[in-house]
Design an enzyme around this catalytic site. Sequence first.
Site, PDB file in Angstrom:
ATOM      1  N   GLY A  87       8.026  -0.224   0.233  1.00 57.10           N
ATOM      2  CA  GLY A  87       7.055  -1.234   0.241  1.00 57.10           C
ATOM      3  C   GLY A  87       6.595  -1.404  -0.667  1.00 57.10           C
ATOM      4  N   ILE A  88       5.158  -1.335  -1.792  1.00 53.62           N
ATOM      5  CA  ILE A  88       4.965  -1.408  -2.750  1.00 53.62           C
ATOM      6  C   ILE A  88       5.410  -0.670  -3.861  1.00 53.62           C
ATOM      7  CG2 ILE A  88       1.754  -1.243  -4.037  1.00 53.62           C
ATOM      8  CD1 ILE A  88       0.997  -2.758  -1.483  1.00 53.62           C
ATOM      9  N   TYR A 141      -9.162   4.960   7.747  1.00 55.12           N
ATOM     10  CA  TYR A 141      -8.723   4.835   7.144  1.00 55.12           C
ATOM     11  C   TYR A 141      -9.370   4.132   5.979  1.00 55.12           C
ATOM     12  CZ  TYR A 141      -5.054   2.067   4.177  1.00 55.12           C
ATOM     13  OH  TYR A 141      -3.916   1.459   3.733  1.00 55.12           O
ATOM     14  N   ASP A 183       2.864  -7.253   3.313  1.00 50.66           N
ATOM     15  CA  ASP A 183       3.579  -7.091   4.479  1.00 50.66           C
ATOM     16  C   ASP A 183       4.969  -6.455   3.856  1.00 50.66           C
ATOM     17  OD1 ASP A 183       5.081  -7.954   6.609  1.00 50.66           O
ATOM     18  OD2 ASP A 183       6.422  -9.132   6.234  1.00 50.66           O
TER      19      ASP A 183
END
Length: 270
Positions: free
Chosen positions: A27-28, A166, A200
């Site tokens: 991911g990131i 969260y 995403d």
Amino acid sequence: MTPQPALSLTSFSLTGKRALLTGAGGGIGLAVARTYLEAGAHCLLCDLLAEANAEVQSLLNSYPQRCHYFGADLSQLAQIEQLVEYGCELLGGIDILFNNAAIFDMAPLLESDEAMYERLFAVNVKGCFFTLQKVAAQMVKQGQGGSIINLASQAGRRGEALVSHYCASKAAVISYTQSAALALAGEQIRVNGIAPGVVDTPMWHQVDALFARYEGLPLGEKKRQVGLAVPLGRMGRPADLCGLALFLAADASAYVTAQTYNVDGGNVMS
């Protein structure tokens, strides 16, 4: 007054910089690691798995002299200390921290239990803070300043009915970013945050499934809805975070600290 030189592209170079990136297994975190390596940095990537996964291994193979991996559970203070010690031994010091490790879970407020609370805060808040603290202490020892980049979220800007823990954990990241920036400014250590919107990544499979469960949606429907609701008309991609992550790590942002920037396609205005 002596005129200041114009900004040049070299201000965005990370050549010679030493970067520690957490949550870098995908991911990131993985996208930013690739960007930092392309910009010339020496990088230590950290994620939960003891051994690098296939995507990380590909980066290790592409940059064998400048890319390394360390598996650690950042909810455990002893493992954070081991990570920072290893990074200093391997890289000779740390100039940049991309403080990205986090987990997600959700439940209706009246059903959310202590175990979920403890699990989320152990990684997203405790892990984030003590990684920041230990790396900052090393930067102070080095005496050359540095850049710390904490990953918050649009969830830290507002509450959500199903996502209370969260959201609160990411609001804490924004607050710690501000406090740490003030505490470390005298050492020329800059602390900033990035608040992504809906991006995403593999985590969204879990997020979508949880929304499907609690909102009675077909699988994939929540992901479709949130993408369409973004003013720019789509979910973000990990690559969308890389430009700001590079800017905040590089000398181009030398006068920027205590800020958390939204990268969310226009979802949150602040």
